[in-house]
Design a protein around this motif. Structure first.
Motif, mmCIF file in Angstrom:
data_model
loop_
_atom_site.group_PDB
_atom_site.id
_atom_site.type_symbol
_atom_site.label_atom_id
_atom_site.label_comp_id
_atom_site.label_asym_id
_atom_site.label_seq_id
_atom_site.Cartn_x
_atom_site.Cartn_y
_atom_site.Cartn_z
ATOM 1 N N SER A 31 -7.645 -5.435 2.591
ATOM 2 C CA SER A 31 -7.591 -3.614 1.781
ATOM 3 C C SER A 31 -7.457 -3.703 0.533
ATOM 4 O O SER A 31 -6.549 -3.677 0.257
ATOM 5 N N VAL A 32 -8.420 -2.969 -0.665
ATOM 6 C CA VAL A 32 -7.734 -2.307 -1.891
ATOM 7 C C VAL A 32 -8.549 -1.421 -1.752
ATOM 8 O O VAL A 32 -9.217 -1.576 -3.536
ATOM 9 N N THR A 33 -8.604 -0.722 -0.670
ATOM 10 C CA THR A 33 -9.252 0.293 -1.106
ATOM 11 C C THR A 33 -8.208 1.445 -1.956
ATOM 12 O O THR A 33 -7.023 1.626 -2.199
ATOM 13 N N ASN A 34 -8.589 1.777 -3.509
ATOM 14 C CA ASN A 34 -7.533 2.376 -4.837
ATOM 15 C C ASN A 34 -8.641 3.308 -6.004
ATOM 16 O O ASN A 34 -7.491 3.865 -5.909
ATOM 17 N N SER B 19 1.091 -1.380 -0.245
ATOM 18 C CA SER B 19 0.170 0.268 -0.118
ATOM 19 C C SER B 19 1.078 1.069 0.305
ATOM 20 O O SER B 19 1.997 1.455 -0.016
ATOM 21 N N GLN C 241 -13.790 3.158 -1.923
ATOM 22 C CA GLN C 241 -13.266 3.780 -2.605
ATOM 23 C C GLN C 241 -12.559 2.974 -4.325
ATOM 24 O O GLN C 241 -12.177 3.658 -4.189
ATOM 25 N N ASN C 242 -13.905 2.385 -4.532
ATOM 26 C CA ASN C 242 -13.285 1.638 -5.917
ATOM 27 C C ASN C 242 -14.266 1.808 -7.205
ATOM 28 O O ASN C 242 -15.788 2.897 -6.751
ATOM 29 N N HIS D 181 -2.349 -5.726 1.801
ATOM 30 C CA HIS D 181 -2.580 -4.528 1.989
ATOM 31 C C HIS D 181 -2.559 -3.475 0.160
ATOM 32 O O HIS D 181 -0.952 -4.199 1.214
ATOM 33 N N TYR E 254 -11.897 -3.831 3.358
ATOM 34 C CA TYR E 254 -11.871 -2.646 2.601
ATOM 35 C C TYR E 254 -11.877 -2.004 1.450
ATOM 36 O O TYR E 254 -10.999 -3.270 0.655
ATOM 37 N N GLU F 60 -4.088 -0.683 -0.656
ATOM 38 C CA GLU F 60 -4.874 0.471 -0.814
ATOM 39 C C GLU F 60 -3.572 1.504 -1.170
ATOM 40 O O GLU F 60 -2.813 1.319 -1.018
ATOM 41 N N ASP F 61 -4.627 2.248 -1.842
ATOM 42 C CA ASP F 61 -3.905 3.915 -1.978
ATOM 43 C C ASP F 61 -2.595 3.140 -2.918
ATOM 44 O O ASP F 61 -1.290 3.736 -3.350
#
Length: 626
Positions: free
Chosen positions: A569-572, A523, A597-598, A545, A594, A547-548
């Motif tokens: 967590s894959v908030t991307n 991340s 935001q995708n 993780h 998580y 994400e980001d």
């Protein structure tokens, strides 16, 4: 009355085997060997009223004469019916073997007792038994207050004999035995039972204070009470045990001050009071024990400075003062104790710098821990001269660089932890070439370089690190470039943390070759492209993780088959597609999920409610409907 070390023969005893060597007794069965074995009983072919029948089947006539009635129905076993495997114990009276019973096909103990002269040995008249499984006649005799027995004064040992017997008397009664009993009790009380008295009570659940009477065991040399629940203070009277070598009270609930009478123990080799609740300071008198080789006071509540006198311990090889509240400077002379192989000073409030000649002055150094203190100044380049160094931990300090370029000369290095130090401030820009040197550290299994301010391109040589590498922490630096395509060569990795850097490119497909990986943190970078389907091969993954980053495409279905996954967590902002029903594969262990935001669409899978341990679920800022 039975002699010391013998068992009285009675109706209820059931011990397995005994062999008797009878030599020159009544000129028969010269050096014969007979085995009594309770499981080999036969009533056929033996007249229960005929002693001659007992002799005929193998019993010695002297045995039949004294206890023939008790042998009725029993057949002796020969030594050849046992196969000797090895010798368990041997003394003046007998030899105990581990043997294979060739008839029963079982491993049994076989004791051989040797009598050179059995004259005067008498067996208890009228002795009865039901199912005897041992007969150890040994040197025992029975007590009859109405009769005084006459015995030879040729005895096995002179210890504990009454004066009459020492002067040649041959009569024996209870008074003589009482003398012997008194001698033994006195020695037990005064601690004189052995020249090298050892007390091993470790790994139990003993509690309460350690009795001060332990100080009356004057010849005590080894005291091991570790891993118990003893309370109270250090036993004050232990200073009377002037011969003591090792004191280990590790992992108890002891408290109070440390002892100061170290001069009372001129032969002390080991002193371990770690993992207790001792307070106060380390007494300077500890420097009086010139023989001390191991000193551990870790995990207590000790405060104050490390006394200079510790450096007087010129034979000290192991020093552990970690996890206390020690403060002030580390005595510079401590780094000159050339016998030191293990130094543990971590998790205190110590200050000062590391000496520039650290690697020269400690030639035997194998493990060095000074992390989580207030140490500053440069990392000594001389560390590469500590050729035996295996573990080097200096994290959470204010130590500056540069990192030596030839760390690879430490061929025994296993753990290198430089984390959370501003090493990059003095490192040449874009210079991470020290990684190439680490390739020569073939035993390296843990490399920790997080929050070091390192700047530069992640070198491809990282994939040539030893295949023994298990944990690689490089997070929170300024490392750029791509993840090497051959990262999968590090097949024993269990932890890979590259998060919070400036990495670009894609996640290489070889990531799926890291089948032992449990924690993967990528991340906070600028990684793009799709999540490779091969990630589904990492079946032991626990934490993932991603994400980001700038990842695109959908989540590979195989990822949902990793039942061990607890955090995902894959908030991307760019991942999309439909979350498939196969997400139920995560339900058995997943705690944090998580997906926010995708660009995920469709309906949320109906089986999402089957996640038994879910604590946090975030699907916000997507395009779900329904």
């Amino acid at each position: 009355m039975p002699s010391e070390g013998r068992s009285r023969y009675n109706d209820k005893q059931a011990i397995t085997l005994i062999t008797v060597h009878a030599r020159n007794i009544e000129n028969e069965r010269n050096q014969a060997q007979c085995v009594f074995h309770g499981y080999h009983r036969s009533f056929g072919g033996i007249s229960k009223s005929s002693k001659s029948g007992l002799v005929a089947v193998g019993w010695a006539s002297w045995v039949v004469k004294d206890v023939g009635e008790d042998l009725m129905g029993w057949v002796p076993r020969k030594e050849k019916s046992f196969h000797i495997l090895d010798n368990i114990r041997e003394d003046n009276y007998n030899i105990v073997y581990r043997t294979l019973d060739l008839e029963k096909k079982k491993i049994v103990a076989l004791k051989k007792i040797t009598f050179n002269n059995l004259a005067g040995i008498t067996f208890r008249p009228g002795l009865k038994s039901t199912e005897p499984q041992i007969a150890d006649f040994g040197l025992a005799y029975y007590y009859d207050p109405a009769q005084v027995w006459q015995f030879t004064n040729r005895v096995v040992t002179l210890w504990y004999l009454s004066p009459e017997l020492l002067l040649g008397a041959s009569s024996c009664d209870s008074a003589r035995d009482l003398w012997t009993t008194g001698c033994i009790l006195v020695e037990l009380y005064e601690g004189l039972l052995a020249n090298d008295l050892v007390i091993y009570l470790h790994d139990n659940f003993f509690h309460g204070p350690i009795p001060n009477e332990i100080g009356q065991v004057f010849r005590l040399q080894y005291l091991y009470l570790k891993y118990n629940n003893f309370e109270g203070g250090f036993p004050a009277n232990l200073s009377y045990c002037v011969d003591i070598r090792n004191i280990s009270l590790f992992h108890n609930d002891l408290k109070g001050k440390l002892p100061t009478e170290f001069a009372s123990w001129p032969r002390l080799n080991l002193f371990n009071l770690g993992s207790n609740h001792f307070t106060g300071s380390i007494p300077p008198s500890i420097g009086n024990v010139s023989t001390l080789r191991l000193l551990s006071l870790s995990s207590n509540n000790l405060a104050g400075a490390i006394p200079l006198e510790v450096a007087h311990l010129t034979k000290l090889g192991y020093l552990d003062l970690s996890t206390n509240n020690l403060s002030g400077r580390v005595p510079l002379c401590l780094y000159n104790v050339s016998s030191l192989s293990v130094v543990g000073l971590n998790s205190n409030e110590l200050e000062d710098t590391l000496p520039a000649d650290l690697g020269f002055n400690l030639p035997k150094l194998q493990e060095f821990y000074i992390g989580d203190n207030r140490i500053s100044g440069p990392l000594p380049a001389s560390i590469i001269n500590a050729s035996n160094l295996a573990i080097f931990v200096i994290d959470h300090n204010n130590i500056t660089g540069p990192i030596p370029m030839n760390l690879g000369s430490l061929s025994n290095l296993q753990v290198l932890n430089l984390g959370n130090n501003p090493l990059g401030d003095s490192q040449r820009s874009n210079d991470l070439t020290f990684f190439s040197s680490l390739v020569n550290c073939t035993y390296l299994y843990e490399l920790i370089l997080y929050k070091n301010g390192l700047r530069g391109e992640l070198p491809n040589s990282i994939v040539n690190l030893s295949t023994s590498i298990e944990k690689l922490y490089l997070f929170t630096n300024d490392i750029y470039g791509g993840i090497p395509r051959e990262i999968g060569k590090l097949v024993n990795l269990t932890v890979l943390q590259l998060d919070d850097n400036l990495l670009t490119g894609t996640i290489p497909a070889s990531i799926g070759d890291l089948t032992k990986l449990g924690n993967l943190y990528l991340s906070g970078n600028k990684i793009s492209g799709a999540i490779p389907p091969s990630i589904g091969n990492v079946t032991q993954l626990i934490v993932l993780h991603l994400e980001d980053n700038m990842l695109q495409g959908s989540i590979p279905t195989g990822l949902f088959n990793i039942s061990s996954l607890q955090e995902l967590s894959v908030t991307n902002r760019r991942l999309g597609g439909v979350i498939p029903e196969q997400i139920v594969g995560l339900s058995s262990h997943c705690v944090f999920l998580y997906l926010d935001q995708n660009l995920f669409t469709g309906r949320l899978p109906s089986n999402i409610g089957s996640f038994k341990h879910l604590v946090a679920l975030d699907i916000s800022y997507n395009k779900f409907r329904g």
